[in-house]
Design a protein around this motif. Structure first.
Motif, PDB file in Angstrom:
ATOM      1  N   ASP A  56     -16.508  48.161  38.807  1.00  0.00           N
ATOM      2  CA  ASP A  56     -15.506  47.126  39.083  1.00  0.00           C
ATOM      3  C   ASP A  56     -15.997  46.273  40.247  1.00  0.00           C
ATOM      4  O   ASP A  56     -15.938  46.696  41.405  1.00  0.00           O
ATOM      5  N   ASN A  57     -16.473  45.074  39.960  1.00  0.00           N
ATOM      6  CA  ASN A  57     -17.026  44.203  41.002  1.00  0.00           C
ATOM      7  C   ASN A  57     -16.015  43.833  42.077  1.00  0.00           C
ATOM      8  O   ASN A  57     -16.398  43.466  43.187  1.00  0.00           O
ATOM      9  N   SER A  58     -14.729  43.898  41.751  1.00  0.00           N
ATOM     10  CA  SER A  58     -13.716  43.524  42.738  1.00  0.00           C
ATOM     11  C   SER A  58     -13.472  44.610  43.771  1.00  0.00           C
ATOM     12  O   SER A  58     -12.833  44.376  44.796  1.00  0.00           O
ATOM     13  N   LEU A  59     -13.966  45.817  43.494  1.00  0.00           N
ATOM     14  CA  LEU A  59     -13.734  46.953  44.394  1.00  0.00           C
ATOM     15  C   LEU A  59     -14.921  47.056  45.345  1.00  0.00           C
ATOM     16  O   LEU A  59     -15.982  47.579  45.001  1.00  0.00           O
ATOM     17  N   CYS A  60     -14.724  46.522  46.564  1.00  0.00           N
ATOM     18  CA  CYS A  60     -15.826  46.392  47.513  1.00  0.00           C
ATOM     19  C   CYS A  60     -15.289  46.523  48.936  1.00  0.00           C
ATOM     20  O   CYS A  60     -14.239  45.951  49.259  1.00  0.00           O
ATOM     21  N   PHE A  61     -16.000  47.276  49.780  1.00  0.00           N
ATOM     22  CA  PHE A  61     -15.568  47.466  51.161  1.00  0.00           C
ATOM     23  C   PHE A  61     -16.744  47.236  52.104  1.00  0.00           C
ATOM     24  O   PHE A  61     -17.850  47.737  51.861  1.00  0.00           O
ATOM     25  N   THR A  62     -16.479  46.469  53.166  1.00  0.00           N
ATOM     26  CA  THR A  62     -17.463  46.257  54.220  1.00  0.00           C
ATOM     27  C   THR A  62     -16.996  46.958  55.481  1.00  0.00           C
ATOM     28  O   THR A  62     -15.847  46.797  55.901  1.00  0.00           O
ATOM     29  N   MET A  63     -17.890  47.726  56.053  1.00  0.00           N
ATOM     30  CA  MET A  63     -17.580  48.563  57.221  1.00  0.00           C
ATOM     31  C   MET A  63     -18.542  48.170  58.334  1.00  0.00           C
ATOM     32  O   MET A  63     -19.744  48.427  58.251  1.00  0.00           O
ATOM     33  N   ALA A  64     -18.031  47.490  59.370  1.00  0.00           N
ATOM     34  CA  ALA A  64     -18.879  46.984  60.451  1.00  0.00           C
ATOM     35  C   ALA A  64     -18.586  47.755  61.735  1.00  0.00           C
ATOM     36  O   ALA A  64     -17.435  47.808  62.187  1.00  0.00           O
ATOM     37  N   PHE A  65     -19.637  48.306  62.322  1.00  0.00           N
ATOM     38  CA  PHE A  65     -19.503  49.090  63.552  1.00  0.00           C
ATOM     39  C   PHE A  65     -19.826  48.190  64.732  1.00  0.00           C
ATOM     40  O   PHE A  65     -20.979  47.760  64.897  1.00  0.00           O
ATOM     41  N   HIS A  66     -18.812  47.917  65.534  1.00  0.00           N
ATOM     42  CA  HIS A  66     -18.982  46.943  66.621  1.00  0.00           C
ATOM     43  C   HIS A  66     -18.693  47.581  67.975  1.00  0.00           C
ATOM     44  O   HIS A  66     -17.641  48.194  68.180  1.00  0.00           O
ATOM     45  N   ALA A  67     -19.634  47.415  68.894  1.00  0.00           N
ATOM     46  CA  ALA A  67     -19.471  47.919  70.253  1.00  0.00           C
ATOM     47  C   ALA A  67     -19.316  46.751  71.208  1.00  0.00           C
ATOM     48  O   ALA A  67     -20.044  45.768  71.124  1.00  0.00           O
ATOM     49  N   GLN A  68     -18.332  46.849  72.091  1.00  0.00           N
ATOM     50  CA  GLN A  68     -18.159  45.848  73.126  1.00  0.00           C
ATOM     51  C   GLN A  68     -18.031  46.566  74.463  1.00  0.00           C
ATOM     52  O   GLN A  68     -18.285  47.759  74.551  1.00  0.00           O
ATOM     53  N   SER A  69     -17.647  45.857  75.507  1.00  0.00           N
ATOM     54  CA  SER A  69     -17.708  46.432  76.853  1.00  0.00           C
ATOM     55  C   SER A  69     -16.811  47.647  77.033  1.00  0.00           C
ATOM     56  O   SER A  69     -17.116  48.539  77.817  1.00  0.00           O
ATOM     57  N   TYR A  70     -15.684  47.719  76.294  1.00  0.00           N
ATOM     58  CA  TYR A  70     -14.724  48.780  76.534  1.00  0.00           C
ATOM     59  C   TYR A  70     -14.706  49.876  75.480  1.00  0.00           C
ATOM     60  O   TYR A  70     -14.251  50.979  75.750  1.00  0.00           O
ATOM     61  N   ASN A  71     -15.125  49.595  74.260  1.00  0.00           N
ATOM     62  CA  ASN A  71     -14.925  50.572  73.203  1.00  0.00           C
ATOM     63  C   ASN A  71     -15.856  50.288  72.032  1.00  0.00           C
ATOM     64  O   ASN A  71     -16.574  49.293  72.007  1.00  0.00           O
ATOM     65  N   GLY A  72     -15.843  51.169  71.059  1.00  0.00           N
ATOM     66  CA  GLY A  72     -16.518  50.952  69.787  1.00  0.00           C
ATOM     67  C   GLY A  72     -15.483  51.000  68.687  1.00  0.00           C
ATOM     68  O   GLY A  72     -14.609  51.882  68.687  1.00  0.00           O
ATOM     69  N   VAL A  73     -15.541  50.038  67.756  1.00  0.00           N
ATOM     70  CA  VAL A  73     -14.521  49.951  66.712  1.00  0.00           C
ATOM     71  C   VAL A  73     -15.172  49.673  65.359  1.00  0.00           C
ATOM     72  O   VAL A  73     -16.336  49.292  65.280  1.00  0.00           O
ATOM     73  N   ILE A  74     -14.384  49.868  64.306  1.00  0.00           N
ATOM     74  CA  ILE A  74     -14.785  49.458  62.967  1.00  0.00           C
ATOM     75  C   ILE A  74     -14.005  48.209  62.599  1.00  0.00           C
ATOM     76  O   ILE A  74     -12.778  48.165  62.742  1.00  0.00           O
ATOM     77  N   ARG A  75     -14.721  47.194  62.125  1.00  0.00           N
ATOM     78  CA  ARG A  75     -14.100  46.018  61.520  1.00  0.00           C
ATOM     79  C   ARG A  75     -14.239  46.143  60.007  1.00  0.00           C
ATOM     80  O   ARG A  75     -15.275  46.603  59.518  1.00  0.00           O
TER      81      ARG A  75
END
Length: 314
Positions: A56-75
């Motif tokens: 299913d081409n419509s079923l797609c997830f992007t997982m971005a690991f981002h670090a900044q000065s205070y924390n690390g998060v997933i976008r």
């Protein structure tokens, strides 16, 4: 349903994307690719992973690991964009309110996790056990995939009943974690609501504290129910359930639980302690905004005796 594919490795957050691409090459249901930050719109500087469903081409997830000065998060992204994009972060009204943290308080740690990742034809489940920074790190639980509606839906939105549900509730927009129950209930993001709203917030819950088997050999297999205040209950996670067994030896990790009409693959969840820092309620978004809330994926963070399990229907 077939038995889920299972992958496991130990790495830092910034090495997740490299390992996921290598470990999951040739997966039966999902294509997995890593991308550099510059190749993903709104992407993360600690690596980016795109999971694309093969059927299913419509079923797609992007997982971005981002670090900044205070924390690390997933976008997050949940559209099949021509160029990879964390569209939930870039295009939704909530933006940073949709991010998922790795650690509590104002600390940026490239935490080492033992990652266990499962795939079925419709979903991905990621379980992360922290290996260091034990006073600050969050145990990770992440569901990505298709949701099963309880009633027949309008064809215009039925294929968009797809969600991202993680250990930390989305859409926390207040510095007071005691203000109301919103800060202690699981909440994720669905691609479209029943009225067609993009990136709608949905709560999710399960009652996973009743130990099994009970009287008469009864097993309490609990679905993850997905609901919205304006809609009521809409559906549940596809293929994935949870239960609490009396002890860890009852049905070993990786075994098959046969309940007659239904059979399940058993995964033993590791219930790690919540961060001691700020009693685990405080983290920072990538815009350095403080958020106060409590991790909540199951009915409670810890089982009071017994062994919590995830069950994948086969």
């Amino acid at each position: 349903m077939a038995v889920p594919k299972r992958y496991s490795w130990v790495s830092t957050i910034s090495e997740f994307s490299n390992n996921a691409e290598i470990q999951m090459a040739g997966d039966s249901w999902w294509e997995v690719k890593k991308y550099a930050a510059a190749a993903v719109s709104g992407g993360g500087n600690w690596g980016n992973t795109v999971f694309k469903n093969l059927a299913d081409n419509s079923l797609c997830f992007t997982m971005a690991f981002h670090a900044q000065s205070y924390n690390g998060v997933i976008r997050w992204g949940m559209m099949n964009n021509v160029t990879p994009k964390v569209d939930v972060f870039t295009d939704s009204p909530g933006k940073v309110l949709t991010e998922t943290p790795f650690s509590a308080n104002s600390n940026q740690y490239n935490i080492t996790y033992k990652w266990t990742l499962f795939t079925t034809k419709d979903i991905i489940f990621i379980h992360g056990e922290y290996q260091n920074y034990t006073g600050n790190s969050f145990p990770l639980r992440i569901f990505l995939g298709r949701l099963t509606a309880l009633e027949l839906e309008d064809p215009a939105i039925a294929n968009d009943f797809v969600g991202i549900f993680t250990h930390m509730p989305s859409n926390i927009n207040n510095s007071n974690n005691l203000a109301n129950g919103d800060f202690n209930v699981g909440r994720g993001i669905v691609r479209k609501s029943r009225n067609g709203t993009l990136y709608e917030y949905y709560n999710f819950t399960t009652d996973a504290q009743l130990t099994s088997p009970g009287v008469g050999g009864r097993y309490y297999v609990n679905p993850f129910m997905v609901f919205n205040p304006s809609e009521g209950v809409r559906g549940q996670f596809t293929d994935m359930f949870t239960a609490c067994l009396k002890d860890a030896s009852q049905h070993p990790d990786g075994s098959i639980l046969d309940l007659g009409e239904n059979k399940y693959y058993v995964f033993h969840v590791i219930d790690q302690q919540m961060p001691a820092t700020s009693t685990h309620t405080l983290w920072y978004t990538s815009s350095n905004s403080a958020r106060y809330c409590n991790p909540c994926f199951f009915g409670s963070n810890n089982v009071m005796g017994g062994q919590r399990v995830i069950l994948f229907k086969i």
